[in-house]
Motif scaffolding. Structure first.
Motif, PDB file in Angstrom:
ATOM      1  N   VAL A   1     -48.615 -24.320 -48.503  1.00 13.98           N
ATOM      2  CA  VAL A   1     -49.077 -23.717 -49.745  1.00 13.98           C
ATOM      3  C   VAL A   1     -50.532 -24.048 -50.048  1.00 13.98           C
ATOM      4  O   VAL A   1     -51.243 -23.241 -50.663  1.00 13.98           O
ATOM      5  CB  VAL A   1     -48.170 -24.107 -50.937  1.00 13.98           C
ATOM      6  CG1 VAL A   1     -46.769 -23.551 -50.747  1.00 13.98           C
ATOM      7  CG2 VAL A   1     -48.136 -25.593 -51.165  1.00 13.98           C
ATOM      8  N   THR A   2     -51.002 -25.204 -49.622  1.00 17.32           N
ATOM      9  CA  THR A   2     -52.402 -25.549 -49.861  1.00 17.32           C
ATOM     10  C   THR A   2     -53.324 -24.637 -49.054  1.00 17.32           C
ATOM     11  O   THR A   2     -54.328 -24.129 -49.578  1.00 17.32           O
ATOM     12  CB  THR A   2     -52.659 -27.025 -49.512  1.00 17.32           C
ATOM     13  OG1 THR A   2     -51.811 -27.850 -50.323  1.00 17.32           O
ATOM     14  CG2 THR A   2     -54.112 -27.402 -49.756  1.00 17.32           C
ATOM     15  N   ALA A   3     -52.980 -24.410 -47.787  1.00 17.06           N
ATOM     16  CA  ALA A   3     -53.773 -23.500 -46.962  1.00 17.06           C
ATOM     17  C   ALA A   3     -53.676 -22.069 -47.483  1.00 17.06           C
ATOM     18  O   ALA A   3     -54.660 -21.315 -47.471  1.00 17.06           O
ATOM     19  CB  ALA A   3     -53.310 -23.579 -45.509  1.00 17.06           C
ATOM     20  N   ALA A   4     -52.485 -21.695 -47.945  1.00 20.27           N
ATOM     21  CA  ALA A   4     -52.307 -20.347 -48.489  1.00 20.27           C
ATOM     22  C   ALA A   4     -53.140 -20.154 -49.752  1.00 20.27           C
ATOM     23  O   ALA A   4     -53.779 -19.108 -49.941  1.00 20.27           O
ATOM     24  CB  ALA A   4     -50.828 -20.102 -48.778  1.00 20.27           C
ATOM     25  N   ALA A   5     -53.166 -21.170 -50.614  1.00 17.50           N
ATOM     26  CA  ALA A   5     -53.961 -21.067 -51.834  1.00 17.50           C
ATOM     27  C   ALA A   5     -55.448 -20.956 -51.515  1.00 17.50           C
ATOM     28  O   ALA A   5     -56.188 -20.196 -52.159  1.00 17.50           O
ATOM     29  CB  ALA A   5     -53.690 -22.278 -52.729  1.00 17.50           C
ATOM     30  N   ALA A   6     -55.900 -21.710 -50.509  1.00 23.73           N
ATOM     31  CA  ALA A   6     -57.309 -21.622 -50.107  1.00 23.73           C
ATOM     32  C   ALA A   6     -57.638 -20.224 -49.596  1.00 23.73           C
ATOM     33  O   ALA A   6     -58.711 -19.676 -49.894  1.00 23.73           O
ATOM     34  CB  ALA A   6     -57.609 -22.669 -49.046  1.00 23.73           C
ATOM     35  N   ALA A   7     -56.706 -19.632 -48.842  1.00 26.32           N
ATOM     36  CA  ALA A   7     -56.921 -18.269 -48.351  1.00 26.32           C
ATOM     37  C   ALA A   7     -56.953 -17.275 -49.507  1.00 26.32           C
ATOM     38  O   ALA A   7     -57.753 -16.331 -49.512  1.00 26.32           O
ATOM     39  CB  ALA A   7     -55.819 -17.900 -47.359  1.00 26.32           C
ATOM     40  N   GLY A   8     -56.084 -17.484 -50.503  1.00 29.39           N
ATOM     41  CA  GLY A   8     -56.076 -16.606 -51.663  1.00 29.39           C
ATOM     42  C   GLY A   8     -57.366 -16.688 -52.458  1.00 29.39           C
ATOM     43  O   GLY A   8     -57.900 -15.664 -52.907  1.00 29.39           O
ATOM     44  N   THR A   9     -57.882 -17.895 -52.628  1.00 32.40           N
ATOM     45  CA  THR A   9     -59.152 -18.061 -53.335  1.00 32.40           C
ATOM     46  C   THR A   9     -60.291 -17.427 -52.551  1.00 32.40           C
ATOM     47  O   THR A   9     -61.190 -16.784 -53.132  1.00 32.40           O
ATOM     48  CB  THR A   9     -59.418 -19.557 -53.564  1.00 32.40           C
ATOM     49  OG1 THR A   9     -58.352 -20.104 -54.349  1.00 32.40           O
ATOM     50  CG2 THR A   9     -60.740 -19.777 -54.280  1.00 32.40           C
ATOM     51  N   TRP A  10     -60.254 -17.597 -51.237  1.00 28.72           N
ATOM     52  CA  TRP A  10     -61.311 -17.030 -50.387  1.00 28.72           C
ATOM     53  C   TRP A  10     -61.341 -15.506 -50.474  1.00 28.72           C
ATOM     54  O   TRP A  10     -62.412 -14.914 -50.655  1.00 28.72           O
ATOM     55  CB  TRP A  10     -61.091 -17.471 -48.943  1.00 28.72           C
ATOM     56  CG  TRP A  10     -62.044 -16.837 -47.978  1.00 28.72           C
ATOM     57  CD1 TRP A  10     -63.328 -17.206 -47.701  1.00 28.72           C
ATOM     58  CD2 TRP A  10     -61.789 -15.675 -47.162  1.00 28.72           C
ATOM     59  NE1 TRP A  10     -63.881 -16.360 -46.762  1.00 28.72           N
ATOM     60  CE2 TRP A  10     -62.960 -15.415 -46.422  1.00 28.72           C
ATOM     61  CE3 TRP A  10     -60.676 -14.847 -46.991  1.00 28.72           C
ATOM     62  CZ2 TRP A  10     -63.055 -14.344 -45.521  1.00 28.72           C
ATOM     63  CZ3 TRP A  10     -60.767 -13.783 -46.100  1.00 28.72           C
ATOM     64  CH2 TRP A  10     -61.954 -13.541 -45.374  1.00 28.72           C
ATOM     65  N   ILE A  11     -60.179 -14.856 -50.366  1.00 34.29           N
ATOM     66  CA  ILE A  11     -60.184 -13.387 -50.406  1.00 34.29           C
ATOM     67  C   ILE A  11     -60.597 -12.903 -51.796  1.00 34.29           C
ATOM     68  O   ILE A  11     -61.273 -11.876 -51.926  1.00 34.29           O
ATOM     69  CB  ILE A  11     -58.826 -12.792 -49.977  1.00 34.29           C
ATOM     70  CG1 ILE A  11     -58.972 -11.278 -49.692  1.00 34.29           C
ATOM     71  CG2 ILE A  11     -57.748 -13.018 -51.028  1.00 34.29           C
ATOM     72  CD1 ILE A  11     -59.901 -10.945 -48.547  1.00 34.29           C
ATOM     73  N   GLY A  12     -60.253 -13.678 -52.825  1.00 33.88           N
ATOM     74  CA  GLY A  12     -60.711 -13.319 -54.163  1.00 33.88           C
ATOM     75  C   GLY A  12     -62.226 -13.323 -54.267  1.00 33.88           C
ATOM     76  O   GLY A  12     -62.826 -12.424 -54.876  1.00 33.88           O
ATOM     77  N   SER A  13     -62.862 -14.312 -53.645  1.00 35.56           N
ATOM     78  CA  SER A  13     -64.322 -14.361 -53.681  1.00 35.56           C
ATOM     79  C   SER A  13     -64.930 -13.180 -52.927  1.00 35.56           C
ATOM     80  O   SER A  13     -65.964 -12.635 -53.335  1.00 35.56           O
ATOM     81  CB  SER A  13     -64.822 -15.684 -53.112  1.00 35.56           C
ATOM     82  OG  SER A  13     -64.560 -15.779 -51.715  1.00 35.56           O
ATOM     83  N   GLU A  14     -64.301 -12.776 -51.832  1.00 33.53           N
ATOM     84  CA  GLU A  14     -64.793 -11.630 -51.074  1.00 33.53           C
ATOM     85  C   GLU A  14     -64.667 -10.333 -51.878  1.00 33.53           C
ATOM     86  O   GLU A  14     -65.457  -9.401 -51.711  1.00 33.53           O
ATOM     87  CB  GLU A  14     -64.027 -11.499 -49.758  1.00 33.53           C
ATOM     88  CG  GLU A  14     -64.264 -12.637 -48.771  1.00 33.53           C
ATOM     89  CD  GLU A  14     -65.675 -12.632 -48.215  1.00 33.53           C
ATOM     90  OE1 GLU A  14     -66.278 -11.551 -48.097  1.00 33.53           O
ATOM     91  OE2 GLU A  14     -66.193 -13.729 -47.900  1.00 33.53           O
TER      92      GLU A  14
END
Length: 298
Positions: free
Chosen positions: A265-278
């Motif tokens: 879930v930590t890696a998934a949350a980081a991916a979610g934040t990253w795509i949000g920034s994009e």
């Protein structure tokens, strides 16, 4: 419990910003790194109607091919299947075909009635299976239509009964109108017409019922749930349809409910934040990226 990552398709298709192929591939790579193994990466839709998916072929040629990772592509008609099959070695492993439960929404979404769409599905499904592809039938707006209101359970049941052989049934709450009681009722109806086909669910969190519906699906015998990293997305043809339930939030819920997802879930949350920034989204709808994981009791 299997989580099907739909962010690269259903997530991105409703966002205003059209991302380059390289960013989409990065999104998929981050999903794999977070432990997701079944990922919907593209839609073979008309580029003029869904410009976010115009590079479907290039995405499928570019995503990393890893053992145990399966790629899904949305197909809406025979032309879409032709595009998928033409990719040869870069074909998806699965196709997801959508039949909309209400005629009004079906005409607006696909330019045909539900009955016509279902007839097209049967032809596409036969060709896809002959080519070795796994086929999912998604019944969209199964929990309610944005134009005509409630959708009877009998309507969804009859669509599935008339669909022919099915590898998997996915019931989609396209506009986030459903509640847990509907999940239970629809699951029971599916078992009267397709007793052995695996059940999958696709929930949006438009009215804050998506995660309650997910737990209802688990207890009703569904074996797979769709979600998108960051909780992004929606349907571009449904008014006010907000994002999917978030992969990271769903994985937290399931993992802590003793249901193994394989998702970090930590890696998934980081991916979610990253795509949000994009996408220029700050913050994304998902909650876990802000709150963080919470450890299980030792």
């Amino acid at each position: 419990m299997e989580i099907v990552e739909v962010g690269p398709r259903d997530g991105l298709q409703n966002e205003k910003r059209v991302l380059p192929t390289s960013v989409k591939v990065g999104y998929v790579s981050r999903a794999i790194a977070a432990g997701l193994r079944r990922i919907e990466v593209a839609a073979f839709a008309r580029p003029d109607r869904v410009p976010q998916m115009a590079d479907a072929e290039e995405v499928l040629r570019s995503v990393p091919r890893r053992p145990g990772v399966r790629y899904v592509a949305l197909v809406l008609n025979g032309r879409g299947l032709d595009r998928a099959l033409a990719l040869e070695a870069a074909r998806p492993d699965e196709i997801n075909y959508v039949v909309v439960a209400s005629d009004e929404f079906s005409r607006r979404n696909q330019g045909m009635s539900t009955a016509s769409s279902l007839g097209a599905f049967r032809a596409v499904a036969e060709r896809a299976r002959d080519a070795g592809l796994f086929v999912t039938l998604t019944v969209a707006a199964a929990f309610g239509c944005p134009f005509t209101g409630s959708v009877p359970v009998s309507r969804v049941r009859d669509i599935v009964a008339d669909a022919g052989p099915l590898d998997e049934i996915c019931l989609a709450d396209t506009i986030g109108a459903g509640v847990p009681g509907q999940v239970t009722e629809l699951a029971a109806a599916m078992r009267t017409v397709a007793p052995v086909a695996p059940l999958r669910a696709h929930f949006h969190n438009t009215r804050n019922t998506g995660y309650a519906n997910a737990i209802a699906a688990v207890t009703s015998g569904f074996v797979a749930l769709d979600a998108s990293l960051g909780g992004i997305g929606g349907c571009p043809f449904a008014p006010a349809a907000t994002g999917n339930i978030a992969t990271e939030d769903l994985a937290y819920l399931l993992n802590r409910s003793a249901l193994k997802t394989g998702v970090d879930v930590t890696a998934a949350a980081a991916a979610g934040t990253w795509i949000g920034s994009e996408l220029g989204l700050a913050p994304v709808p998902a909650q876990l990226g802000r709150a963080g994981d919470f450890p299980l009791a030792s």
